[in-house]
Scaffold this motif. Structure first.
Motif, PDB file in Angstrom:
ATOM      1  N   ALA A  25      -0.059  -1.367  -4.729  1.00  0.00           N
ATOM      2  CA  ALA A  25       1.159  -0.155  -5.138  1.00  0.00           C
ATOM      3  C   ALA A  25       0.609   0.324  -6.308  1.00  0.00           C
ATOM      4  CB  ALA A  25       2.333  -1.317  -5.587  1.00  0.00           C
ATOM      5  N   THR A  26       1.129   1.312  -6.633  1.00  0.00           N
ATOM      6  CA  THR A  26       1.020   2.356  -7.963  1.00  0.00           C
ATOM      7  C   THR A  26       2.346   1.895  -8.793  1.00  0.00           C
ATOM      8  OG1 THR A  26       0.236   4.064  -7.052  1.00  0.00           O
ATOM      9  CG2 THR A  26       1.282   4.536  -9.156  1.00  0.00           C
ATOM     10  N   VAL A  27       2.027   1.426 -10.034  1.00  0.00           N
ATOM     11  CA  VAL A  27       3.159   0.714 -10.888  1.00  0.00           C
ATOM     12  C   VAL A  27       3.266   1.810 -12.164  1.00  0.00           C
ATOM     13  CG1 VAL A  27       3.712  -1.266 -12.359  1.00  0.00           C
ATOM     14  CG2 VAL A  27       2.612  -1.517 -10.043  1.00  0.00           C
ATOM     15  N   VAL A  28       4.720   1.750 -12.322  1.00  0.00           N
ATOM     16  CA  VAL A  28       5.205   2.419 -13.717  1.00  0.00           C
ATOM     17  C   VAL A  28       5.825   1.153 -14.470  1.00  0.00           C
ATOM     18  CG1 VAL A  28       6.961   3.832 -14.654  1.00  0.00           C
ATOM     19  CG2 VAL A  28       5.931   4.495 -12.485  1.00  0.00           C
ATOM     20  N   ILE A  29       5.025   0.852 -15.410  1.00  0.00           N
ATOM     21  CA  ILE A  29       5.630  -0.413 -16.434  1.00  0.00           C
ATOM     22  C   ILE A  29       6.296   0.558 -17.502  1.00  0.00           C
ATOM     23  CG2 ILE A  29       3.885  -2.173 -16.027  1.00  0.00           C
ATOM     24  CD1 ILE A  29       2.247  -1.463 -18.350  1.00  0.00           C
ATOM     25  N   VAL A  30       7.363   0.044 -17.728  1.00  0.00           N
ATOM     26  CA  VAL A  30       8.622   0.686 -18.931  1.00  0.00           C
ATOM     27  C   VAL A  30       8.721  -0.433 -19.889  1.00  0.00           C
ATOM     28  CG1 VAL A  30      10.605   1.412 -19.144  1.00  0.00           C
ATOM     29  CG2 VAL A  30       9.416   1.912 -17.032  1.00  0.00           C
ATOM     30  N   ASP A  31       8.376  -0.088 -20.925  1.00  0.00           N
ATOM     31  CA  ASP A  31       8.386  -1.367 -22.146  1.00  0.00           C
ATOM     32  C   ASP A  31       8.740  -0.498 -23.395  1.00  0.00           C
ATOM     33  OD1 ASP A  31       7.297  -4.367 -22.127  1.00  0.00           O
ATOM     34  OD2 ASP A  31       7.319  -3.537 -24.011  1.00  0.00           O
ATOM     35  N   LEU A  32       9.025  -1.303 -24.356  1.00  0.00           N
ATOM     36  CA  LEU A  32       9.247  -0.822 -25.730  1.00  0.00           C
ATOM     37  C   LEU A  32       7.926  -1.138 -26.547  1.00  0.00           C
ATOM     38  CD1 LEU A  32      11.312  -0.056 -27.868  1.00  0.00           C
ATOM     39  CD2 LEU A  32      11.922  -2.426 -28.581  1.00  0.00           C
ATOM     40  N   ASN A  33       7.275  -1.892 -26.284  1.00  0.00           N
ATOM     41  CA  ASN A  33       6.120  -2.139 -27.210  1.00  0.00           C
ATOM     42  C   ASN A  33       5.023  -1.286 -26.564  1.00  0.00           C
ATOM     43  OD1 ASN A  33       3.566  -3.147 -28.026  1.00  0.00           O
ATOM     44  ND2 ASN A  33       4.653  -5.084 -28.698  1.00  0.00           N
TER      45      ASN A  33
ATOM     46  N   GLN B  79       0.781  -1.264  -0.130  1.00  0.00           N
ATOM     47  CA  GLN B  79      -0.035   0.060   0.081  1.00  0.00           C
ATOM     48  C   GLN B  79       0.971   1.173  -0.075  1.00  0.00           C
ATOM     49  OE1 GLN B  79      -3.544  -0.334  -0.059  1.00  0.00           O
ATOM     50  NE2 GLN B  79      -3.297   1.780  -0.754  1.00  0.00           N
ATOM     51  N   GLY B  80       0.448   2.156  -1.071  1.00  0.00           N
ATOM     52  CA  GLY B  80       1.344   3.570  -1.174  1.00  0.00           C
ATOM     53  C   GLY B  80       2.632   3.344  -1.640  1.00  0.00           C
ATOM     54  N   LYS B  81       2.978   2.157  -2.453  1.00  0.00           N
ATOM     55  CA  LYS B  81       4.508   2.051  -2.644  1.00  0.00           C
ATOM     56  C   LYS B  81       4.480   2.471  -4.249  1.00  0.00           C
ATOM     57  CE  LYS B  81       6.208   0.194   1.112  1.00  0.00           C
ATOM     58  NZ  LYS B  81       7.234   0.933   1.837  1.00  0.00           N
ATOM     59  N   ILE B  82       5.528   2.842  -4.673  1.00  0.00           N
ATOM     60  CA  ILE B  82       5.696   3.355  -5.953  1.00  0.00           C
ATOM     61  C   ILE B  82       6.672   2.345  -6.629  1.00  0.00           C
ATOM     62  CG2 ILE B  82       6.285   5.091  -7.802  1.00  0.00           C
ATOM     63  CD1 ILE B  82       3.877   5.757  -6.106  1.00  0.00           C
ATOM     64  N   ALA B  83       6.228   1.722  -7.602  1.00  0.00           N
ATOM     65  CA  ALA B  83       7.216   0.491  -8.215  1.00  0.00           C
ATOM     66  C   ALA B  83       7.169   0.691  -9.716  1.00  0.00           C
ATOM     67  CB  ALA B  83       6.725  -0.618  -7.930  1.00  0.00           C
ATOM     68  N   ILE B  84       8.620   0.452 -10.125  1.00  0.00           N
ATOM     69  CA  ILE B  84       9.011   0.339 -11.623  1.00  0.00           C
ATOM     70  C   ILE B  84       9.150  -0.864 -11.887  1.00  0.00           C
ATOM     71  CG2 ILE B  84      10.717   0.948 -13.419  1.00  0.00           C
ATOM     72  CD1 ILE B  84      11.289   3.558 -11.822  1.00  0.00           C
ATOM     73  N   ILE B  85       8.554  -1.386 -13.199  1.00  0.00           N
ATOM     74  CA  ILE B  85       8.862  -2.771 -13.574  1.00  0.00           C
ATOM     75  C   ILE B  85       8.924  -2.636 -15.113  1.00  0.00           C
ATOM     76  CG2 ILE B  85       7.807  -5.157 -14.105  1.00  0.00           C
ATOM     77  CD1 ILE B  85       5.926  -4.531 -11.727  1.00  0.00           C
ATOM     78  N   THR B  86      10.370  -2.873 -15.360  1.00  0.00           N
ATOM     79  CA  THR B  86      10.669  -2.930 -16.872  1.00  0.00           C
ATOM     80  C   THR B  86      10.295  -4.363 -17.551  1.00  0.00           C
ATOM     81  OG1 THR B  86      12.984  -4.116 -16.473  1.00  0.00           O
ATOM     82  CG2 THR B  86      12.618  -1.681 -16.198  1.00  0.00           C
ATOM     83  N   GLY B  87      10.068  -4.169 -18.768  1.00  0.00           N
ATOM     84  CA  GLY B  87       9.242  -5.354 -19.420  1.00  0.00           C
ATOM     85  C   GLY B  87       7.895  -5.530 -18.977  1.00  0.00           C
ATOM     86  N   GLY B  88       7.138  -4.497 -18.402  1.00  0.00           N
ATOM     87  CA  GLY B  88       6.143  -4.883 -17.544  1.00  0.00           C
ATOM     88  C   GLY B  88       4.667  -4.841 -18.371  1.00  0.00           C
ATOM     89  N   ALA B  89       4.769  -4.661 -19.970  1.00  0.00           N
ATOM     90  CA  ALA B  89       3.676  -4.682 -20.824  1.00  0.00           C
ATOM     91  C   ALA B  89       2.981  -6.163 -21.043  1.00  0.00           C
ATOM     92  CB  ALA B  89       4.056  -4.093 -21.821  1.00  0.00           C
ATOM     93  N   SER B  90       3.946  -7.110 -20.833  1.00  0.00           N
ATOM     94  CA  SER B  90       3.406  -8.437 -21.048  1.00  0.00           C
ATOM     95  C   SER B  90       4.146  -9.528 -20.388  1.00  0.00           C
ATOM     96  CB  SER B  90       3.521  -8.701 -22.515  1.00  0.00           C
ATOM     97  OG  SER B  90       4.924  -8.692 -23.101  1.00  0.00           O
ATOM     98  N   GLY B  91       3.842 -10.524 -20.343  1.00  0.00           N
ATOM     99  CA  GLY B  91       4.505 -11.904 -19.743  1.00  0.00           C
ATOM    100  C   GLY B  91       4.761 -11.612 -18.255  1.00  0.00           C
ATOM    101  N   ILE B  92       6.016 -12.044 -17.713  1.00  0.00           N
ATOM    102  CA  ILE B  92       6.280 -12.063 -16.605  1.00  0.00           C
ATOM    103  C   ILE B  92       6.031 -10.685 -15.702  1.00  0.00           C
ATOM    104  CG2 ILE B  92       8.100 -12.264 -14.653  1.00  0.00           C
ATOM    105  CD1 ILE B  92       9.234 -14.522 -16.289  1.00  0.00           C
TER     106      ILE B  92
END
Length: 251
Positions: free
Chosen positions: A31-39, A5-18
């Motif tokens: 959590a609030t998530v920032v997904i970083v992805d090429l697609n 709760q209340g955490k800010i997370a970055i996940i690379t390759g977060g648009a699909s798969g794992i």
């Protein structure tokens, strides 16, 4: 469910798969998530699903091989949210090649999308993770641990990631930052496509997994990622967690 709760997370390759599986597990824990992805297409689709649980979650379209732009990803997140609690370095691209076949271009692809982004994002995130006593989760692979044939460039980059993760655990520990690795076997879209093309090899792989199944993206891999990002894992650092149904036993 509010372990994050209340955490800010970055996940690379977060648009699909794992990556997406972890992102879904995170937002369901607050959590609030920032997904970083090429697609961009997959990114826009996935962020809509995440925003149903965490409306402030965002998608950043980025080519992680563009090394000079990596620090800007961290800056963008800090500018919007004011802090960073969790960094998950999941993205990685590689080609299936033997040692005999592998070229410099193949090594460049693997290291430029996996190893270097992991290093430079950790480096850029460090000042902010010091403030939050945050968590870093990097990704290893049994391909590197066991030396799987035809995986030379992938295995090399993954073992390099394991090495710098252990160094980071020692260097960042005094700041209260935990740094760990997940090494998964997952039922990802890529694995499913590979299984369809190589059914006999797939069955051979499956037979070597004591639990006789692949890991589910959200409920298996994602839940371990939640554990490593939460206070439940505060006394664990520098470890490779095999989320592979028992296929590899580390000593």
């Amino acid at each position: 469910m509010s372990k994050l709760q209340g955490k800010i997370a970055i996940i690379t390759g977060g648009a699909s798969g794992i990556g997406k599986g972890m992102a879904m597990a995170y937002v369901k824990e607050g959590a609030t998530v920032v997904i970083v992805d090429l697609n961009e297409e997959f990114g826009m689709q996935s962020i809509k699903e995440l925003q149903a649980y965490a409306p402030e979650s965002i998608f950043i379209q980025a080519n992680l091989a563009e090394r000079e732009k990596l620090a800007g990803i961290i800056d963008q997140v800090i500018s919007k949210f004011g802090k960073l609690d969790i960094l998950v370095n999941n993205a990685h691209a590689s080609r299936i090649k033997t040692i005999e076949e592998a070229t410099q271009e193949d090594f460049d692809l693997s290291f430029n999308t996996g190893f270097y982004p992991t290093f430079y994002l950790m480096q850029a995130a460090l000042p902010h993770l010091k403030e939050t006593q945050g968590k870093i989760i990097n990704f290893a692979s049994s391909a590197g641990i066991n030396g799987d044939a035809t995986q030379v460039t992938y295995a090399a980059a993954k073992e390099a990631i394991r090495a710098i993760t252990r160094v980071a655990a020692n260097e960042f520990g005094p700041f209260g930052i935990n740094v760990n690795l997940i090494a998964p076997i997952a039922n990802s879209p890529g694995m499913q496509a590979w299984a369809e093309e190589n059914p006999e090899y797939y069955q051979a792989v499956l037979s070597k997994i004591p639990l006789r199944r692949l890991g589910e993206l959200e409920s298996d891999i994602g839940r371990v990622a939640v554990f490593l990002a939460s206070s439940d894992s505060d006394y664990i650092s520098g470890q490779t967690i095999m989320v592979d149904g028992g296929a590899t036993k580390l000593r």
